[in-house]
Design a protein around this motif. Structure first.
Motif, short mmCIF file in Angstrom:
data_model
loop_
_atom_site.label_atom_id
_atom_site.label_comp_id
_atom_site.label_asym_id
_atom_site.label_seq_id
_atom_site.Cartn_x
_atom_site.Cartn_y
_atom_site.Cartn_z
N ALA A 134 0.84 -1.21 0.00
CA ALA A 134 0.00 0.00 0.00
C ALA A 134 0.87 1.25 0.00
N ALA A 135 1.95 1.26 0.78
CA ALA A 135 2.84 2.43 0.84
C ALA A 135 3.54 2.69 -0.48
N ALA A 136 3.70 1.66 -1.29
CA ALA A 136 4.35 1.80 -2.60
C ALA A 136 3.37 2.23 -3.68
N ASP A 137 2.08 2.31 -3.37
CA ASP A 137 1.05 2.68 -4.34
C ASP A 137 0.96 4.21 -4.39
N ALA A 138 1.65 4.82 -5.35
CA ALA A 138 1.73 6.29 -5.44
C ALA A 138 0.35 6.93 -5.57
N GLU A 139 -0.54 6.31 -6.31
CA GLU A 139 -1.89 6.87 -6.49
C GLU A 139 -2.64 6.89 -5.15
N LEU A 140 -2.55 5.82 -4.40
CA LEU A 140 -3.20 5.76 -3.09
C LEU A 140 -2.64 6.84 -2.17
N ILE A 141 -1.32 6.95 -2.09
CA ILE A 141 -0.69 7.92 -1.20
C ILE A 141 -1.08 9.35 -1.59
N ALA A 142 -1.11 9.63 -2.89
CA ALA A 142 -1.48 10.97 -3.37
C ALA A 142 -2.95 11.29 -3.10
N SER A 143 -3.79 10.27 -2.88
CA SER A 143 -5.22 10.51 -2.66
C SER A 143 -5.55 11.01 -1.25
N LEU A 144 -4.60 10.91 -0.33
CA LEU A 144 -4.87 11.33 1.05
C LEU A 144 -4.87 12.84 1.17
N PRO A 145 -5.98 13.43 1.63
CA PRO A 145 -5.97 14.88 1.86
C PRO A 145 -5.09 15.20 3.06
N LEU A 146 -4.22 16.18 2.91
CA LEU A 146 -3.32 16.57 3.99
C LEU A 146 -3.78 17.88 4.60
N ASP A 147 -3.76 17.94 5.91
CA ASP A 147 -4.19 19.12 6.66
C ASP A 147 -2.96 19.69 7.36
N PRO A 148 -2.71 21.00 7.26
CA PRO A 148 -1.53 21.56 7.91
C PRO A 148 -1.63 21.59 9.44
N GLU A 149 -2.81 21.40 9.98
CA GLU A 149 -3.02 21.52 11.43
C GLU A 149 -3.05 20.20 12.17
N GLY A 150 -3.61 19.16 11.58
CA GLY A 150 -3.80 17.90 12.31
C GLY A 150 -3.66 16.70 11.41
N ARG A 151 -3.51 15.55 12.06
CA ARG A 151 -3.40 14.31 11.29
C ARG A 151 -4.70 14.06 10.54
N THR A 152 -4.58 13.45 9.38
CA THR A 152 -5.73 13.01 8.59
C THR A 152 -5.59 11.52 8.36
N TRP A 153 -6.69 10.87 8.11
CA TRP A 153 -6.61 9.44 7.85
C TRP A 153 -7.79 8.97 7.04
N VAL A 154 -7.56 7.85 6.36
CA VAL A 154 -8.57 7.18 5.55
C VAL A 154 -8.47 5.70 5.86
N ARG A 155 -9.60 5.08 6.10
CA ARG A 155 -9.62 3.64 6.36
C ARG A 155 -9.44 2.88 5.06
N LEU A 156 -8.65 1.81 5.12
CA LEU A 156 -8.40 0.95 3.97
C LEU A 156 -8.96 -0.45 4.22
N ALA A 157 -9.16 -1.20 3.18
CA ALA A 157 -9.57 -2.60 3.29
C ALA A 157 -8.31 -3.43 3.52
N GLY A 158 -8.10 -3.88 4.75
CA GLY A 158 -6.92 -4.67 5.09
C GLY A 158 -7.13 -6.15 4.81
N PRO A 159 -6.05 -6.92 4.83
CA PRO A 159 -6.14 -8.35 4.53
C PRO A 159 -6.78 -9.14 5.67
N GLY A 160 -7.56 -10.16 5.32
CA GLY A 160 -8.08 -11.11 6.29
C GLY A 160 -8.88 -10.52 7.43
N GLY A 161 -9.63 -9.45 7.17
CA GLY A 161 -10.44 -8.85 8.21
C GLY A 161 -9.68 -7.90 9.11
N SER A 162 -8.47 -7.53 8.73
CA SER A 162 -7.69 -6.59 9.54
C SER A 162 -8.21 -5.17 9.36
N GLU A 163 -7.83 -4.31 10.28
CA GLU A 163 -8.14 -2.89 10.22
C GLU A 163 -6.91 -2.20 9.65
#
Length: 185
Positions: A36-65
């Protein structure tokens, strides 16, 4: 500072690992976060906020979070653990520092612990670097850059039942708060 609410999202097919009937191992979680970290398109899709952390939930393997997390300059998690979950994370952009304790802590029934000398570990995690960890791993993750965002990918199994947050003063570790999934989802 309040953190923004995560937006549900799925990882692109290139980042997702096939789900299996068995629980994913630490090695499988690490493989997933590396892809996932090597997927440039995925990484570029994350909105970045200058004030606080941002996050997006992904579909992990085998029911993982799994989460894609953006770290503005100078931000961090504070000391915490992931309770009974194993996990892995990899830096996808920028650089993160992980401070961790190389000690098995009791899981319940304490509020304050005196840590032994020599339990501190520090890792500098540049792009593509990361690690897997076991249950009850106590650490903090920091973006120490003064001017650059960092991005990372994290996965946990089982999905996080709770996060215990700690304060630390010298060799004293104090349990401050227990968060449940409804507190961050």
């Amino acid at each position: 500072m309040s953190l923004p609410s995560p937006s549900p999202a799925s990882a692109p097919a290139s980042a997702a690992a096939p789900a299996s009937a068995a629980a994913p191992t630490q090695a499988e979680l690490l493989g997933f976060v590396r892809r996932a970290a090597a997927d440039a398109e995925l990484i570029a899709s994350l909105p970045l906020d200058p004030e606080g952390r941002t996050w997006v939930r992904l579909a992990g393997p085998g029911g993982s979070e799994a989460w894609l997390i953006g770290w503005p300059p100078g931000t961090g998690t504070g000391w915490h653990d992931h309770a009974d979950s194993v996990g892995a994370f990899v830096t996808a952009a920028g650089e993160l520092r992980e401070n961790a304790l190389a000690a098995r802590l009791p899981t319940d029934g304490w509020k304050t612990l005196e840590l032994n000398d020599g339990v501190d570990r520090e890792r500098r995690l540049t792009v593509g670097k990361g690690r897997a960890f076991g249950r009850h791993h106590v650490h903090e993750v920091l973006n120490e850059s003064a001017d650059r965002h960092a991005v990372s990918v994290h996965a946990y199994y089982p999905p996080l039942p709770q996060i215990r947050r700690y304060s630390r003063s010298g060799q004293t570790l104090r349990l401050e708060q227990v968060e449940r999934p409804q507190d961050w989802q």
